[in-house]
Design a protein around this motif. Structure first.
Motif, mmCIF file in Angstrom:
data_model
loop_
_atom_site.group_PDB
_atom_site.id
_atom_site.type_symbol
_atom_site.label_atom_id
_atom_site.label_comp_id
_atom_site.label_asym_id
_atom_site.label_seq_id
_atom_site.Cartn_x
_atom_site.Cartn_y
_atom_site.Cartn_z
ATOM 1 N N ILE A 261 0.823 -1.205 0.000
ATOM 2 C CA ILE A 261 0.000 0.000 0.000
ATOM 3 C C ILE A 261 0.861 1.260 0.000
ATOM 4 O O ILE A 261 0.597 2.206 -0.743
ATOM 5 N N SER A 262 1.919 1.287 0.824
ATOM 6 C CA SER A 262 2.740 2.499 0.916
ATOM 7 C C SER A 262 3.460 2.781 -0.387
ATOM 8 O O SER A 262 3.627 3.931 -0.776
ATOM 9 N N GLU A 263 3.901 1.715 -1.063
ATOM 10 C CA GLU A 263 4.602 1.955 -2.321
ATOM 11 C C GLU A 263 3.634 2.501 -3.371
ATOM 12 O O GLU A 263 3.945 3.451 -4.082
ATOM 13 N N SER A 264 2.430 1.932 -3.408
ATOM 14 C CA SER A 264 1.473 2.357 -4.428
ATOM 15 C C SER A 264 1.076 3.819 -4.220
ATOM 16 O O SER A 264 0.701 4.502 -5.166
ATOM 17 N N LEU A 265 1.155 4.314 -2.978
ATOM 18 C CA LEU A 265 0.784 5.700 -2.709
ATOM 19 C C LEU A 265 1.986 6.638 -2.737
ATOM 20 O O LEU A 265 1.872 7.826 -2.453
ATOM 21 N N GLY A 266 3.147 6.076 -3.019
ATOM 22 C CA GLY A 266 4.344 6.916 -3.130
ATOM 23 C C GLY A 266 5.013 7.246 -1.805
ATOM 24 O O GLY A 266 5.934 8.053 -1.753
ATOM 25 N N HIS A 267 4.555 6.636 -0.717
ATOM 26 C CA HIS A 267 5.202 6.913 0.566
ATOM 27 C C HIS A 267 6.489 6.124 0.732
ATOM 28 O O HIS A 267 7.341 6.463 1.538
#
Lengths: 551, 551
Positions: A261-267
């Motif tokens: 999830i964090s990668e997909s949101l750019g975090h």
């Protein structure tokens, strides 16, 4: 009745966990957070506790929505249990909503859920109430403070925060917070977790320096365990692994989910070819890999615990490995964390934990951060939230030092309600809050009764007295037999059991001769007599349980 | 078989508590310490655990005596349970023997006990073994290290120690310890408690400075809670109270006992007219009193806990009071200590605890102290004792750094035996050590069985299936009835209970029709079927308990 703002917590007071705070005005309610608390040894056999939402269900039409400050379990974890009974819109920043969506999906509750993404520029207007947000820094990205605007002034909820001046993620815009304070704030609800710590909480950046040092000097495999939700920590491990040419394997359900999830949101920014599959670990040299895994709190089913006990299907810890626990123990978990650490030592690993190395920084502000928030927001009323009683009291004193009048500070218990207007604040009344537990099967309310029995059973065991009685003649047709569990070691207590049998037999004879007692009263008589007998003879108080079959 | 020294712990390994170490040579055994361990949540309903002494009882005539290093509960607390079964001489310094005597008196075991006072000049010769002592510094006066002289060289046991260079009590004579080291030491057994702490442990003197500061600035009543056995701490409170013109009330059984015994032995010097009776407290102004009390570990029956819960008959905490907890939490006690602290805050008290103020110093040496001991004693073999596994391993590494060969370092579990000669050391064999618990009623061995049941009961509760059956026709005359405890909240689970009843009824019909099963097998069948049913339906595993009366 004068119009007034009512504020009551449904969880989060005198505890860490299951946060839920409600701001009510006329016919409108804004709910902030919806958290879960992990059960401890006070609640044997229980997974989690959640807020008791009966009052909200009874006033369903008033609830405008649940506004979530950030994506930690103690702020979102109760949603899968609450939404089926109270399907209102859920508002949160993108990462928060991403985590909520994923959890609801696991529970097959996504269809019908009303999830609304917000950011620090969002604004929601209801009848009398409206809601806006400001960005904070905490140990998970996309953390927000929430402002509930009421006709009596703004109610500000900080969420969890510290003032990280050199954050790994986006920097803080103080002018946003100052703006909130300038508008005239009725009440501040602020995070009390670290109110007993002096100074300010170290920046996440300091942990990065320690990680870098450890990676530089370590030769063998590295196991790195931390909270999956601490995306900044994960980012720092990712970068340091890359820097030292180590591949990264990710272990544990919630860790994989956090990465996705964090990668997909750019975090989370991950260099290409860094991540490898855990099953490919044996293909790499020991000094070329890092295993990033869950279990830093000693959770029995998490990756690290299963590795430590040898219960993991593919991965074992061996001499030469270094295990880093990048977290501080949540009280109540200390013992099981040390158990895990002891096991890892037995397996021959080097274990880095505790405070010798700065391998963890809290996400919660200390006294300096808390007073800074008070100075920026300048509230009329102050309600310390999110902490055990001692933390709330200490936070209250800090507020007093910044100029909040003592009579304008309210320390609440869960369910206790404070009523505020610009001119007056009083604590009055309470909303019902009983122990509410959840597990795979859903919610159970009124669980205190069950727990009382469990506690007595676990501390004193059980003595059963079994007999069969003819309903008419009151003749004892079978028994009395004495059966015990968890009471005394049976082989060594034969004598005691015989004595109890004689005691009951004698009592039964008396009862039948006197004939004055109803057979239904026999049970009470047996309990009373045996209790006295055992208390006298061995000073113990097992649960005594007569089982009478009437024929 | 070659003659050799055998060393085995009966308690104290991979745990803090119930210390007991045995040094055996030919037909002689020297036992060091005889401690009790307070049970934690892993042992519900249990007071204490003690070493399993079956091996010693089977070899009674070999045991020359129990030599006690110092008077802490984890070193003397098992004596009242051990001496009735193994009446051998007990050796210790005057305060140690004073405390032992007092405990044995409470148990009415003093008559017949062979208590022998020793000091650092004492020497006891047996056949091949002899025993001498050296003085150490620790958090209780009269702490000794013990030297067991064997034909293969000396075995040195440090007891609990730190190198306090500015102690409140008598100073340390390093030349005594050097002398021991010079004679050629076969093996060192050394305290591992603080092996994870760098540097050296602060002197008790530093605590005195903090106490003085706190007393100087405090206006109201002071409640001061610490370990009753920390006589130096008590002395510092006595002196500071006197300095600031406060009277001192003593609260709690073990605190009163510590005062009585320590004063009579000259370890505690109390100015005249300082001590007042607790019932006279109301006669003094708040700023003129100190209450010194037990309960710094949150022990439920200790004075401070009873005061905090409002259960103390005469003393209440009130706003304006300051409570000082001068101790650090023993892991496992953390939660209940914080519970006590939260309650004191609720009562309006100011509470000083934790590490903000240097209000406690450990009695156990840190890494620097431990390596100092290794350098002074210069052993051939090293056995880290008194610590959880992680502490033992870390202590082992510290020993390696001071030059002990890795193959000469032995990390033992309770019961594991190491055999040493000047030339060779090997780990081989074990002495039986099972869970042994004690309470008011005496000793219970094989307690693991009872605990397993308690654990299952406390985590899943109990489901009873009650029926009465005609022995011949196998006709069910009463039941099946389903009774639960600690399982699910009954009012909400009526449906589930009816479903279980139907399940059992159906099973009983099948059993009777097939007629192939013995009635005694019915129980197993019921357990098996209900287990499967509940596991499928609600994923729970209560203890299932069929109770069948045969008529």
């Amino acid at each position: 009745m004068t119009k007034r703002v009512s504020i009551f917590p449904l969880g989060g007071m005198d505890e860490i966990g299951k946060n839920m705070y409600v701001i009510e005005y006329e016919n409108e309610m804004v709910v902030i957070d919806c958290g879960r608390k992990f059960a401890d040894e006070e609640h044997p056999g229980v997974d989690s506790l959640i807020p008791d939402i009966r009052y909200l269900m009874e006033n369903k039409e008033k609830v405008k929505g649940i506004f979530i400050t950030h994506g930690h379990e103690d702020h979102i974890g109760a949603l899968p249990y609450v939404l089926p009974r109270l399907n209102v819109p859920v508002y949160g920043a993108p990462l928060t909503i991403g985590l909520v969506r994923s959890t609801l999906q696991e529970f097959r509750l996504l269809r019908g859920a009303q999830l609304k993404e917000v950011n620090e520029r969002s604004y929601f207007r209801f009848d009398c109430l409206s809601v806006s947000f400001f960005r904070t820094t905490h140990s998970i990205p996309d953390s927000l403070g929430i402002v509930v605007h009421t006709p009596e002034g703004a109610v500000v909820h900080t969420g969890d925060f510290k003032f990280d001046l050199t954050p790994v993620g986006p920097t803080l815009d103080f002018s946003d917070i100052v703006k909130v304070g300038k508008r005239g704030v009725l009440a501040l609800l602020s995070d009390s977790t670290n109110s007993e710590r002096t100074g300010s909480t170290p920046s996440e950046e300091t942990v990065g320096t320690s990680i870098e040092k450890l990676f530089r000097k370590t030769r063998g495999r590295i196991f790195f365990s931390t909270f999956a939700s601490n995306v900044y920590r994960l980012q720092q491990v990712v970068e340091t692994a890359h820097l030292y040419g180590r591949k990264l394997a990710i272990l544990g359900f919630s860790m994989e989910k956090a990465f996705r999830i964090s990668e997909s949101l750019g975090h989370l920014k991950i260099p290409e070819n860094l991540i490898i599959d855990a099953k490919d670990l044996p293909k790499y040299k020991a000094e070329k890999v890092v295993v990033l895994c869950t279990g830093s709190q000693g959770e029995p089913r998490a990756a690290l615990s299963r590795i430590a006990t040898g219960a993991h299907p593919t991965i074992q810890v061996q001499p030469g490995d270094t295990v880093i626990l990048s977290s501080s123990p949540i009280p109540g978990n200390t013992r099981r964390i040390y158990k895990t650490i002891n096991r890892l030592f037995r397996a021959g690993a080097e274990v880095i934990h505790g405070s010798q190395v700065d391998i963890h920084a809290s996400g919660h502000g200390s006294q300096h951060d808390q007073q800074m928030m008070l100075r920026l927001i300048r509230p009329r009323y102050f309600i310390p939230i999110h902490g055990e009683y001692r933390m709330l009291v200490t936070h209250a004193k800090l507020a007093e030092q910044t100029g909040v009048k003592p009579e304008n500070i309210f320390i609440l218990d869960n369910g206790e309600t404070v009523h505020l207007t610009r001119r007056k604040g009083i604590k009055k009344g309470r909303v019902p809050t009983d122990l509410t537990v959840v597990d795979k099967n859903g919610i159970e309310e009124n669980f205190s009764v069950v727990l009382q029995d469990r506690k007595r059973l676990s501390e004193n065991g059980l003595v059963m007295v079994v007999l069969a009685v003819n309903r008419k003649t009151l003749e004892v047709k079978a028994g009395p037999d004495i059966i015990t569990r968890g009471f005394v070691y049976v082989r060594e207590s034969e004598e005691l059991i015989q004595a109890m049998k004689r005691e009951v037999q004698q009592l039964l004879n008396e009862l039948r001769q006197n004939n004055g007692k109803e057979p239904m009263q026999w049970k009470a008589e047996i309990i009373w007599h045996l209790n006295r007998f055992l208390s006298k003879k061995i000073q113990r108080h097992p649960l005594i349980f007569p089982v009478i079959s009437y024929l």
